[in-house]
Design an enzyme around this catalytic site. Structure first.
Site, short mmCIF file in Angstrom:
data_model
loop_
_atom_site.label_atom_id
_atom_site.label_comp_id
_atom_site.label_asym_id
_atom_site.label_seq_id
_atom_site.Cartn_x
_atom_site.Cartn_y
_atom_site.Cartn_z
N GLY A 43 0.88 -1.19 0.10
CA GLY A 43 -0.13 0.02 0.01
C GLY A 43 0.83 1.12 0.04
O GLY A 43 1.84 1.28 0.85
N ASP A 259 7.88 4.81 -3.53
CA ASP A 259 7.45 4.98 -2.16
C ASP A 259 8.62 5.31 -1.15
O ASP A 259 8.66 6.11 -0.33
CB ASP A 259 6.77 3.92 -1.59
CG ASP A 259 5.37 3.60 -2.34
OD1 ASP A 259 5.06 4.59 -2.92
OD2 ASP A 259 4.74 2.52 -2.51
#
Ligand code: ADP
Length: 312
Positions: A43, A259
Protein backbone atom coordinates in the site's frame (compact mmCIF):
# COMPACT_ATOMS: atom_id res chain seq x y z
CA UNK A 1 -6.70 12.28 22.42
CA UNK A 2 -2.97 12.27 21.76
CA UNK A 3 -0.95 15.42 22.40
CA UNK A 4 2.07 14.10 20.50
CA UNK A 5 3.78 16.09 17.75
CA UNK A 6 4.79 14.34 14.54
CA UNK A 7 7.36 14.90 11.83
CA UNK A 8 5.39 13.07 9.16
CA UNK A 9 1.72 12.17 8.91
CA UNK A 10 0.59 9.95 6.04
CA UNK A 11 -3.08 9.80 5.11
CA UNK A 12 -3.35 6.84 2.78
CA UNK A 13 -3.57 3.15 2.06
CA UNK A 14 -2.57 -0.19 3.58
CA UNK A 15 -2.59 -3.32 1.44
CA UNK A 16 -1.61 -6.88 2.15
CA UNK A 17 0.31 -8.24 -0.83
CA UNK A 18 -0.27 -11.95 -1.49
CA UNK A 19 2.26 -13.07 -4.03
CA UNK A 20 2.26 -16.43 -5.86
CA UNK A 21 5.16 -17.32 -8.13
CA UNK A 22 4.13 -19.62 -10.98
CA UNK A 23 5.72 -20.93 -14.19
CA UNK A 24 3.06 -19.08 -16.21
CA UNK A 25 -0.11 -17.05 -15.65
CA UNK A 26 -3.31 -19.17 -15.47
CA UNK A 27 -5.96 -18.88 -18.18
CA UNK A 28 -9.62 -18.18 -17.33
CA UNK A 29 -11.08 -21.16 -15.46
CA UNK A 30 -7.72 -22.87 -15.08
CA UNK A 31 -6.01 -24.03 -11.87
CA UNK A 32 -2.23 -24.28 -11.91
CA UNK A 33 0.47 -25.03 -9.35
CA UNK A 34 2.76 -22.27 -8.20
CA UNK A 35 6.15 -22.90 -6.58
CA UNK A 36 6.36 -20.11 -4.02
CA UNK A 37 3.97 -17.97 -1.98
CA UNK A 38 4.62 -15.07 0.37
CA UNK A 39 2.68 -12.31 2.10
CA UNK A 40 4.07 -8.79 2.30
CA UNK A 41 3.03 -5.42 3.69
CA UNK A 42 2.25 -2.88 0.98
CA UNK A 43 0.00 0.00 0.00
CA UNK A 44 1.62 3.24 -1.12
CA UNK A 45 0.61 5.24 1.95
CA UNK A 46 1.92 2.72 4.46
CA UNK A 47 5.10 2.15 2.43
CA UNK A 48 5.93 5.85 2.45
CA UNK A 49 5.18 6.14 6.16
CA UNK A 50 7.39 3.16 7.01
CA UNK A 51 10.32 4.51 5.00
CA UNK A 52 10.09 7.87 6.78
CA UNK A 53 9.93 6.06 10.14
CA UNK A 54 12.98 3.92 9.33
CA UNK A 55 15.00 7.08 8.75
CA UNK A 56 14.06 8.34 12.19
CA UNK A 57 10.96 10.46 11.60
CA UNK A 58 8.24 10.50 14.26
CA UNK A 59 5.42 9.22 12.05
CA UNK A 60 1.69 8.67 12.31
CA UNK A 61 -0.57 6.90 9.85
CA UNK A 62 -4.20 7.81 9.17
CA UNK A 63 -5.81 4.85 7.41
CA UNK A 64 -8.43 2.14 7.67
CA UNK A 65 -7.99 -1.62 7.78
CA UNK A 66 -10.53 -4.41 8.27
CA UNK A 67 -11.42 -6.08 11.55
CA UNK A 68 -9.62 -9.17 10.35
CA UNK A 69 -6.31 -10.93 10.75
CA UNK A 70 -4.68 -8.88 7.95
CA UNK A 71 -5.74 -5.69 9.72
CA UNK A 72 -4.41 -6.92 13.08
CA UNK A 73 -1.10 -7.88 11.45
CA UNK A 74 -0.82 -4.54 9.70
CA UNK A 75 -1.28 -2.63 12.95
CA UNK A 76 1.45 -4.77 14.50
CA UNK A 77 3.69 -4.00 11.49
CA UNK A 78 3.24 -0.27 12.11
CA UNK A 79 4.08 -0.73 15.78
CA UNK A 80 7.15 -2.81 14.93
CA UNK A 81 8.36 0.09 12.79
CA UNK A 82 7.65 2.72 15.42
CA UNK A 83 4.67 4.25 13.58
CA UNK A 84 1.97 5.79 15.83
CA UNK A 85 -1.31 3.93 15.30
CA UNK A 86 -4.01 5.92 17.13
CA UNK A 87 -5.47 6.92 13.75
CA UNK A 88 -5.45 3.46 12.21
CA UNK A 89 -9.14 2.53 12.23
CA UNK A 90 -10.49 -1.02 12.03
CA UNK A 91 -13.85 -1.51 10.34
CA UNK A 92 -16.12 -4.57 10.38
CA UNK A 93 -17.68 -3.36 7.09
CA UNK A 94 -14.88 -4.27 4.66
CA UNK A 95 -11.77 -6.43 4.50
CA UNK A 96 -8.25 -5.01 4.77
CA UNK A 97 -7.05 -3.95 1.31
CA UNK A 98 -5.34 -6.74 -0.62
CA UNK A 99 -3.26 -7.11 -3.74
CA UNK A 100 -3.33 -10.68 -5.07
CA UNK A 101 -0.29 -10.92 -7.30
CA UNK A 102 0.75 -13.71 -9.66
CA UNK A 103 4.28 -13.47 -11.07
CA UNK A 104 5.46 -15.87 -13.78
CA UNK A 105 9.01 -16.97 -14.63
CA UNK A 106 9.29 -14.24 -17.26
CA UNK A 107 8.65 -11.63 -14.54
CA UNK A 108 5.23 -10.77 -16.00
CA UNK A 109 2.42 -10.38 -13.52
CA UNK A 110 -1.34 -10.32 -13.11
CA UNK A 111 -2.65 -8.35 -10.15
CA UNK A 112 -6.07 -7.93 -8.54
CA UNK A 113 -6.35 -5.10 -6.04
CA UNK A 114 -9.33 -4.97 -3.69
CA UNK A 115 -9.07 -1.62 -1.89
CA UNK A 116 -11.65 -2.75 0.71
CA UNK A 117 -11.35 -0.85 4.00
CA UNK A 118 -9.12 1.81 2.40
CA UNK A 119 -12.19 3.25 0.66
CA UNK A 120 -14.00 3.64 3.99
CA UNK A 121 -11.53 6.19 5.37
CA UNK A 122 -13.77 9.25 5.63
CA UNK A 123 -14.11 12.87 6.74
CA UNK A 124 -14.99 11.82 10.30
CA UNK A 125 -11.65 10.00 10.53
CA UNK A 126 -9.88 13.14 9.28
CA UNK A 127 -11.66 15.31 11.84
CA UNK A 128 -10.49 12.98 14.58
CA UNK A 129 -6.93 13.31 13.32
CA UNK A 130 -7.14 17.12 12.93
CA UNK A 131 -5.39 17.97 16.23
CA UNK A 132 -2.52 15.71 15.17
CA UNK A 133 -2.47 17.21 11.66
CA UNK A 134 -1.91 20.62 13.20
CA UNK A 135 1.01 19.20 15.19
CA UNK A 136 2.70 17.58 12.16
CA UNK A 137 5.47 19.07 10.03
CA UNK A 138 4.72 17.27 6.77
CA UNK A 139 1.57 15.55 5.48
CA UNK A 140 1.74 13.03 2.64
CA UNK A 141 -1.13 11.73 0.45
CA UNK A 142 -1.57 9.46 -2.57
CA UNK A 143 -4.57 8.16 -4.56
CA UNK A 144 -5.20 4.67 -3.14
CA UNK A 145 -8.01 5.94 -0.90
CA UNK A 146 -11.07 8.03 -1.86
CA UNK A 147 -9.39 10.94 -3.73
CA UNK A 148 -11.68 13.49 -2.11
CA UNK A 149 -10.43 12.39 1.32
CA UNK A 150 -6.82 12.85 0.16
CA UNK A 151 -7.70 16.31 -1.12
CA UNK A 152 -9.46 17.22 2.11
CA UNK A 153 -6.44 16.07 4.15
CA UNK A 154 -4.07 18.16 2.02
CA UNK A 155 -6.30 21.21 2.43
CA UNK A 156 -6.50 20.73 6.21
CA UNK A 157 -2.70 20.57 6.32
CA UNK A 158 -2.28 23.68 4.16
CA UNK A 159 -4.71 25.62 6.30
CA UNK A 160 -2.55 24.78 9.32
CA UNK A 161 0.74 25.63 7.58
CA UNK A 162 1.78 21.98 7.46
CA UNK A 163 3.92 21.19 4.37
CA UNK A 164 2.21 18.88 1.88
CA UNK A 165 3.59 16.20 -0.43
CA UNK A 166 1.17 14.73 -2.94
CA UNK A 167 1.97 11.61 -4.94
CA UNK A 168 -0.67 11.21 -7.72
CA UNK A 169 -0.42 7.42 -7.75
CA UNK A 170 -1.92 5.29 -9.10
CA UNK A 171 -2.19 7.76 -11.97
CA UNK A 172 -5.59 8.99 -13.00
CA UNK A 173 -6.14 11.08 -16.15
CA UNK A 174 -9.00 13.03 -14.58
CA UNK A 175 -7.20 14.31 -11.48
CA UNK A 176 -9.15 17.03 -9.66
CA UNK A 177 -7.21 20.24 -10.53
CA UNK A 178 -7.37 21.32 -6.89
CA UNK A 179 -4.71 18.72 -6.08
CA UNK A 180 -2.12 20.95 -7.75
CA UNK A 181 -2.81 24.00 -5.61
CA UNK A 182 -2.96 21.81 -2.49
CA UNK A 183 0.59 20.48 -3.11
CA UNK A 184 3.79 22.06 -1.80
CA UNK A 185 5.56 19.17 -3.50
CA UNK A 186 3.89 17.27 -6.33
CA UNK A 187 5.94 14.11 -6.82
CA UNK A 188 5.30 11.47 -9.48
CA UNK A 189 7.14 9.02 -11.75
CA UNK A 190 7.50 9.11 -15.53
CA UNK A 191 4.33 7.17 -16.37
CA UNK A 192 2.22 9.27 -14.00
CA UNK A 193 3.68 12.47 -15.49
CA UNK A 194 2.88 11.14 -18.93
CA UNK A 195 -0.74 10.38 -18.06
CA UNK A 196 -1.25 13.78 -16.40
CA UNK A 197 0.33 15.87 -19.15
CA UNK A 198 -0.57 13.75 -22.18
CA UNK A 199 3.06 14.06 -23.36
CA UNK A 200 5.61 11.24 -23.60
CA UNK A 201 8.07 11.24 -20.68
CA UNK A 202 10.98 8.87 -21.27
CA UNK A 203 14.08 11.00 -20.68
CA UNK A 204 15.41 13.95 -18.69
CA UNK A 205 14.47 16.58 -21.29
CA UNK A 206 10.90 15.32 -21.61
CA UNK A 207 10.64 15.17 -17.82
CA UNK A 208 11.77 18.80 -17.59
CA UNK A 209 8.98 19.78 -19.99
CA UNK A 210 6.36 17.77 -18.11
CA UNK A 211 7.49 19.19 -14.75
CA UNK A 212 7.11 22.76 -16.07
CA UNK A 213 3.65 21.91 -17.38
CA UNK A 214 2.57 20.45 -14.01
CA UNK A 215 4.07 23.41 -12.14
CA UNK A 216 1.91 25.79 -14.19
CA UNK A 217 -1.15 24.07 -12.74
CA UNK A 218 -0.45 25.64 -9.36
CA UNK A 219 1.88 23.49 -7.20
CA UNK A 220 4.84 25.07 -5.42
CA UNK A 221 7.27 22.46 -6.72
CA UNK A 222 7.27 19.37 -8.91
CA UNK A 223 9.52 16.31 -8.76
CA UNK A 224 9.47 13.65 -11.46
CA UNK A 225 11.44 10.50 -10.55
CA UNK A 226 13.35 8.83 -13.36
CA UNK A 227 14.47 5.45 -12.00
CA UNK A 228 18.26 5.04 -12.39
CA UNK A 229 18.47 8.60 -13.72
CA UNK A 230 17.41 10.15 -10.41
CA UNK A 231 14.84 12.89 -10.75
CA UNK A 232 13.97 16.30 -12.15
CA UNK A 233 12.99 19.12 -9.78
CA UNK A 234 11.32 22.43 -10.55
CA UNK A 235 10.16 25.09 -8.11
CA UNK A 236 7.79 27.99 -8.61
CA UNK A 237 10.31 30.49 -7.23
CA UNK A 238 13.03 29.39 -9.71
CA UNK A 239 12.17 29.23 -13.39
CA UNK A 240 14.70 26.58 -14.42
CA UNK A 241 14.33 22.87 -13.72
CA UNK A 242 17.21 20.87 -12.27
CA UNK A 243 18.18 17.31 -13.08
CA UNK A 244 19.37 15.58 -9.90
CA UNK A 245 21.21 12.48 -11.14
CA UNK A 246 22.02 9.48 -9.00
CA UNK A 247 24.45 6.60 -9.11
CA UNK A 248 22.64 3.95 -11.12
CA UNK A 249 22.78 0.59 -9.36
CA UNK A 250 21.92 -2.89 -10.59
CA UNK A 251 18.31 -3.24 -9.52
CA UNK A 252 17.17 -6.53 -7.99
CA UNK A 253 13.56 -5.47 -7.30
CA UNK A 254 12.31 -1.96 -7.96
CA UNK A 255 8.88 -2.49 -6.32
CA UNK A 256 8.26 0.41 -3.97
CA UNK A 257 11.26 2.50 -5.13
CA UNK A 258 9.04 5.53 -5.62
CA UNK A 259 7.54 5.03 -2.14
CA UNK A 260 11.00 4.80 -0.59
CA UNK A 261 11.91 8.07 -2.37
CA UNK A 262 8.78 9.87 -1.12
CA UNK A 263 9.11 8.55 2.44
CA UNK A 264 12.71 9.76 2.50
CA UNK A 265 11.73 13.13 1.06
CA UNK A 266 9.09 13.55 3.78
CA UNK A 267 11.73 12.76 6.41
CA UNK A 268 14.14 15.37 4.99
CA UNK A 269 11.44 18.03 4.68
CA UNK A 270 10.49 17.51 8.32
CA UNK A 271 14.01 17.27 9.75
CA UNK A 272 15.83 19.83 7.59
CA UNK A 273 13.16 22.41 6.68
CA UNK A 274 15.71 24.92 5.40
CA UNK A 275 17.63 22.46 3.21
CA UNK A 276 17.39 23.12 -0.54
CA UNK A 277 14.84 20.83 -2.22
CA UNK A 278 17.52 19.75 -4.69
CA UNK A 279 19.72 18.47 -1.84
CA UNK A 280 16.76 16.64 -0.28
CA UNK A 281 16.05 14.90 -3.58
CA UNK A 282 19.73 14.03 -3.97
CA UNK A 283 19.57 12.28 -0.58
CA UNK A 284 16.16 10.68 -1.29
CA UNK A 285 17.72 9.26 -4.49
CA UNK A 286 20.40 7.59 -2.37
CA UNK A 287 17.84 6.06 0.00
CA UNK A 288 15.62 4.78 -2.84
CA UNK A 289 18.72 3.48 -4.63
CA UNK A 290 19.40 1.22 -1.66
CA UNK A 291 15.80 -0.06 -1.69
CA UNK A 292 16.08 -1.39 -5.26
CA UNK A 293 19.01 -3.61 -4.31
CA UNK A 294 16.95 -5.97 -2.13
CA UNK A 295 13.78 -7.97 -2.76
CA UNK A 296 10.33 -7.02 -1.58
CA UNK A 297 8.71 -3.69 -0.85
CA UNK A 298 8.97 -2.62 2.80
CA UNK A 299 11.50 -5.42 3.39
CA UNK A 300 13.90 -3.58 1.07
CA UNK A 301 13.57 -0.15 2.71
CA UNK A 302 16.78 0.84 4.52
CA UNK A 303 17.03 1.94 8.13
CA UNK A 304 19.04 4.98 9.18
CA UNK A 305 21.80 2.93 10.83
CA UNK A 306 22.49 1.10 7.55
CA UNK A 307 22.99 4.28 5.51
CA UNK A 308 26.04 6.56 5.12
CA UNK A 309 26.27 9.18 7.89
CA UNK A 310 26.51 12.03 5.37
CA UNK A 311 22.86 11.50 4.43
CA UNK A 312 21.92 12.85 7.89
P1 ADP B 1 8.55 4.17 -9.28
O1 ADP B 1 8.94 3.13 -8.29
O2 ADP B 1 7.40 5.01 -8.84
O3 ADP B 1 8.40 3.67 -10.70
P2 ADP B 1 11.17 5.24 -10.09
O4 ADP B 1 11.38 4.02 -10.92
O5 ADP B 1 11.28 6.55 -10.78
O6 ADP B 1 9.77 5.22 -9.31
O7 ADP B 1 12.21 5.17 -8.89
C1 ADP B 1 12.16 6.05 -7.80
C2 ADP B 1 13.55 6.41 -7.35
O8 ADP B 1 14.26 5.21 -7.01
C3 ADP B 1 14.41 7.08 -8.41
O9 ADP B 1 14.18 8.47 -8.45
C4 ADP B 1 15.81 6.75 -7.90
O10 ADP B 1 16.15 7.61 -6.85
C5 ADP B 1 15.64 5.34 -7.32
N1 ADP B 1 16.00 4.29 -8.29
C6 ADP B 1 15.17 3.49 -9.00
N2 ADP B 1 15.86 2.62 -9.77
C7 ADP B 1 17.17 2.86 -9.55
C8 ADP B 1 18.40 2.30 -10.01
N3 ADP B 1 18.43 1.29 -10.90
N4 ADP B 1 19.57 2.83 -9.56
C9 ADP B 1 19.58 3.84 -8.65
N5 ADP B 1 18.45 4.40 -8.17
C10 ADP B 1 17.27 3.93 -8.60
Amino acid sequence: MTEKAFDVMVVGSCMTDMVSQTPRLPKAGETIHGFKFFIGFGGKGANQCIQAARLGARTTMVCKVGKDVFGDNYIQNFKDNGVHTDFVGQTPDAATGTASIIVNNAGENAIVIVAGANMLLDSVDLQEALPAITRSKVLVCQLEINPQISLQALRMAQKNKVKTIFNPAPASPDLDPEFYTASDVFCCNESEAEMLTGSVVTNVEEARGAAQELLKRGCKSVIITLGPQGCVVVQAQESTSKHVPTTAVKAIDTTGAGDSFIGALAFYMAHYPTMALEEMTYRANQVAGVSVQAVGTQTSFPIRAGLPADLF
